[in-house]
Write a protein that holds these residues in place. Structure first.
Motif, PDB file in Angstrom:
ATOM      1  N   TRP A 187     -23.603  66.212 -10.410  1.00  0.00           N
ATOM      2  CA  TRP A 187     -22.769  67.273 -10.985  1.00  0.00           C
ATOM      3  C   TRP A 187     -23.594  68.149 -11.917  1.00  0.00           C
ATOM      4  O   TRP A 187     -23.572  69.379 -11.820  1.00  0.00           O
ATOM      5  CB  TRP A 187     -21.611  66.638 -11.736  1.00  0.00           C
ATOM      6  CG  TRP A 187     -20.720  67.614 -12.450  1.00  0.00           C
ATOM      7  CD1 TRP A 187     -20.913  68.158 -13.679  1.00  0.00           C
ATOM      8  CD2 TRP A 187     -19.506  68.174 -11.963  1.00  0.00           C
ATOM      9  NE1 TRP A 187     -19.887  69.011 -13.992  1.00  0.00           N
ATOM     10  CE2 TRP A 187     -19.013  69.041 -12.961  1.00  0.00           C
ATOM     11  CE3 TRP A 187     -18.783  68.022 -10.788  1.00  0.00           C
ATOM     12  CZ2 TRP A 187     -17.827  69.747 -12.806  1.00  0.00           C
ATOM     13  CZ3 TRP A 187     -17.604  68.721 -10.652  1.00  0.00           C
ATOM     14  CH2 TRP A 187     -17.142  69.578 -11.640  1.00  0.00           C
TER      15      TRP A 187
ATOM     16  N   ASN B  37     -26.228  70.275 -10.007  1.00  0.00           N
ATOM     17  CA  ASN B  37     -25.615  71.411  -9.313  1.00  0.00           C
ATOM     18  C   ASN B  37     -25.172  72.495 -10.293  1.00  0.00           C
ATOM     19  O   ASN B  37     -25.342  73.689 -10.041  1.00  0.00           O
ATOM     20  CB  ASN B  37     -24.427  70.948  -8.474  1.00  0.00           C
ATOM     21  CG  ASN B  37     -24.856  70.169  -7.260  1.00  0.00           C
ATOM     22  OD1 ASN B  37     -25.990  70.280  -6.800  1.00  0.00           O
ATOM     23  ND2 ASN B  37     -23.961  69.348  -6.739  1.00  0.00           N
ATOM     24  N   THR B  38     -24.601  72.092 -11.421  1.00  0.00           N
ATOM     25  CA  THR B  38     -24.167  73.055 -12.436  1.00  0.00           C
ATOM     26  C   THR B  38     -25.372  73.811 -13.004  1.00  0.00           C
ATOM     27  O   THR B  38     -25.327  75.038 -13.156  1.00  0.00           O
ATOM     28  CB  THR B  38     -23.394  72.341 -13.560  1.00  0.00           C
ATOM     29  OG1 THR B  38     -22.272  71.671 -12.977  1.00  0.00           O
ATOM     30  CG2 THR B  38     -22.921  73.324 -14.609  1.00  0.00           C
TER      31      THR B  38
ATOM     32  N   ASN C 163     -28.246  74.284 -11.574  1.00  0.00           N
ATOM     33  CA  ASN C 163     -28.750  75.171 -10.514  1.00  0.00           C
ATOM     34  C   ASN C 163     -27.921  76.446 -10.408  1.00  0.00           C
ATOM     35  O   ASN C 163     -28.462  77.538 -10.243  1.00  0.00           O
ATOM     36  CB  ASN C 163     -28.783  74.446  -9.165  1.00  0.00           C
ATOM     37  CG  ASN C 163     -29.923  73.460  -9.070  1.00  0.00           C
ATOM     38  OD1 ASN C 163     -30.906  73.546  -9.810  1.00  0.00           O
ATOM     39  ND2 ASN C 163     -29.789  72.503  -8.169  1.00  0.00           N
ATOM     40  N   ARG C 164     -26.588  76.328 -10.495  1.00  0.00           N
ATOM     41  CA  ARG C 164     -25.722  77.517 -10.440  1.00  0.00           C
ATOM     42  C   ARG C 164     -25.999  78.438 -11.631  1.00  0.00           C
ATOM     43  O   ARG C 164     -26.030  79.655 -11.497  1.00  0.00           O
ATOM     44  CB  ARG C 164     -24.249  77.107 -10.421  1.00  0.00           C
ATOM     45  CG  ARG C 164     -23.753  76.699  -9.054  1.00  0.00           C
ATOM     46  CD  ARG C 164     -22.224  76.642  -8.978  1.00  0.00           C
ATOM     47  NE  ARG C 164     -21.596  75.788  -9.980  1.00  0.00           N
ATOM     48  CZ  ARG C 164     -21.406  74.478  -9.855  1.00  0.00           C
ATOM     49  NH1 ARG C 164     -21.829  73.862  -8.762  1.00  0.00           N
ATOM     50  NH2 ARG C 164     -20.817  73.784 -10.797  1.00  0.00           N
ATOM     51  N   ILE C 165     -26.212  77.849 -12.797  1.00  0.00           N
ATOM     52  CA  ILE C 165     -26.514  78.644 -13.991  1.00  0.00           C
ATOM     53  C   ILE C 165     -27.830  79.393 -13.803  1.00  0.00           C
ATOM     54  O   ILE C 165     -27.926  80.589 -14.105  1.00  0.00           O
ATOM     55  CB  ILE C 165     -26.560  77.754 -15.257  1.00  0.00           C
ATOM     56  CG1 ILE C 165     -25.156  77.238 -15.572  1.00  0.00           C
ATOM     57  CG2 ILE C 165     -27.143  78.499 -16.435  1.00  0.00           C
ATOM     58  CD1 ILE C 165     -25.130  76.142 -16.631  1.00  0.00           C
ATOM     59  N   HIS C 166     -28.843  78.705 -13.281  1.00  0.00           N
ATOM     60  CA  HIS C 166     -30.135  79.348 -13.052  1.00  0.00           C
ATOM     61  C   HIS C 166     -30.024  80.475 -12.023  1.00  0.00           C
ATOM     62  O   HIS C 166     -30.637  81.532 -12.196  1.00  0.00           O
ATOM     63  CB  HIS C 166     -31.179  78.324 -12.590  1.00  0.00           C
ATOM     64  CG  HIS C 166     -31.649  77.436 -13.681  1.00  0.00           C
ATOM     65  ND1 HIS C 166     -32.450  77.874 -14.727  1.00  0.00           N
ATOM     66  CD2 HIS C 166     -31.440  76.117 -13.912  1.00  0.00           C
ATOM     67  CE1 HIS C 166     -32.697  76.877 -15.536  1.00  0.00           C
ATOM     68  NE2 HIS C 166     -32.089  75.787 -15.072  1.00  0.00           N
ATOM     69  N   ILE C 167     -29.227  80.259 -10.997  1.00  0.00           N
ATOM     70  CA  ILE C 167     -29.042  81.293  -9.959  1.00  0.00           C
ATOM     71  C   ILE C 167     -28.336  82.517 -10.565  1.00  0.00           C
ATOM     72  O   ILE C 167     -28.725  83.659 -10.310  1.00  0.00           O
ATOM     73  CB  ILE C 167     -28.254  80.734  -8.749  1.00  0.00           C
ATOM     74  CG1 ILE C 167     -29.130  79.717  -7.989  1.00  0.00           C
ATOM     75  CG2 ILE C 167     -27.778  81.853  -7.830  1.00  0.00           C
ATOM     76  CD1 ILE C 167     -28.384  78.923  -6.952  1.00  0.00           C
ATOM     77  N   MET C 168     -27.326  82.279 -11.392  1.00  0.00           N
ATOM     78  CA  MET C 168     -26.576  83.385 -12.018  1.00  0.00           C
ATOM     79  C   MET C 168     -27.484  84.182 -12.953  1.00  0.00           C
ATOM     80  O   MET C 168     -27.412  85.399 -13.010  1.00  0.00           O
ATOM     81  CB  MET C 168     -25.360  82.852 -12.773  1.00  0.00           C
ATOM     82  CG  MET C 168     -24.271  82.309 -11.862  1.00  0.00           C
ATOM     83  SD  MET C 168     -22.952  81.520 -12.773  1.00  0.00           S
ATOM     84  CE  MET C 168     -22.158  82.931 -13.503  1.00  0.00           C
TER      85      MET C 168
ATOM     86  N   LYS D 169     -30.073  86.608 -11.190  1.00  0.00           N
ATOM     87  CA  LYS D 169     -29.568  87.848 -10.582  1.00  0.00           C
ATOM     88  C   LYS D 169     -29.727  88.954 -11.525  1.00  0.00           C
ATOM     89  O   LYS D 169     -29.718  89.622 -12.245  1.00  0.00           O
ATOM     90  CB  LYS D 169     -28.120  87.711 -10.167  1.00  0.00           C
ATOM     91  CG  LYS D 169     -27.958  86.782  -8.985  1.00  0.00           C
ATOM     92  CD  LYS D 169     -26.489  86.696  -8.621  1.00  0.00           C
ATOM     93  CE  LYS D 169     -26.296  85.740  -7.465  1.00  0.00           C
ATOM     94  NZ  LYS D 169     -24.948  85.643  -7.040  1.00  0.00           N
TER      95      LYS D 169
END
Length: 157
Positions: free
Chosen positions: A143, A146-147, A149-154, A157
């Motif tokens: 968890w 994944n969280t 990773n989503r923060i890094h992707i956001m 951008k």
């Protein structure tokens, strides 16, 4: 209650961590649970019982009941006034300086209701909890990964 020599200092040497405190009935049915962030203390057990039951149980069997009883009576004497706090048979051997009134095995000799209680029900249920504990850690690690990773992707951008 006696002069118990099993204090937290003894337990802390074992590097106990948090987990889930489960309230079991004598039939091994989970009646409620309480999440514990660090090593279990009297307040965790007290809070779990006090928040889960509108009326205190008649008998509480717990491996550290000799210290839970005075703690509970000081905090909520009226609520626990009819409760019997007993150390289960499996843990009693470590309580060499506790009063005999603390031991479930002693109470079983004189009280038919206590004799009918499965004092090891919690230990049986806790074995199952231990099995899922490692999966809880794996779940939370995935968890978090994944969280993050989503923060890094956001932020990329």
């Amino acid at each position: 209650m006696g002069d118990c020599n099993k204090f937290y200092k003894t337990y802390s040497k074992n590097n106990l961590t948090g987990g889930i405190l489960v309230l079991w009935c004598t039939h091994s049915v989970c009646l409620g649970f309480h999440s514990i962030p660090v090593a279990e203390g009297r307040n965790d057990v007290f809070s779990a019982i006090y928040t889960q039951f509108p009326v205190a149980p008649k008998v509480i069997i717990y491996d550290f009941a000799c210290q839970l009883a005075p703690y509970s009576f000081v905090r909520e004497a009226r609520y626990f006034q009819h409760t019997w706090f007993l150390v289960d048979e499996m843990h009693a051997h470590d309580h060499t300086r506790c009063g005999k009134a603390c031991f479930a095995s002693n109470a079983m000799r004189f009280d038919d209701c206590v004799r009918a209680v499965n004092a090891s029900a919690a230990e049986c249920g806790n074995k199952g909890i231990k099995r899922i504990r490692k999966y809880t850690k794996v779940f939370l690690n995935i968890w978090n990964r994944n969280t993050i990773n989503r923060i890094h992707i956001m932020h990329a951008k």
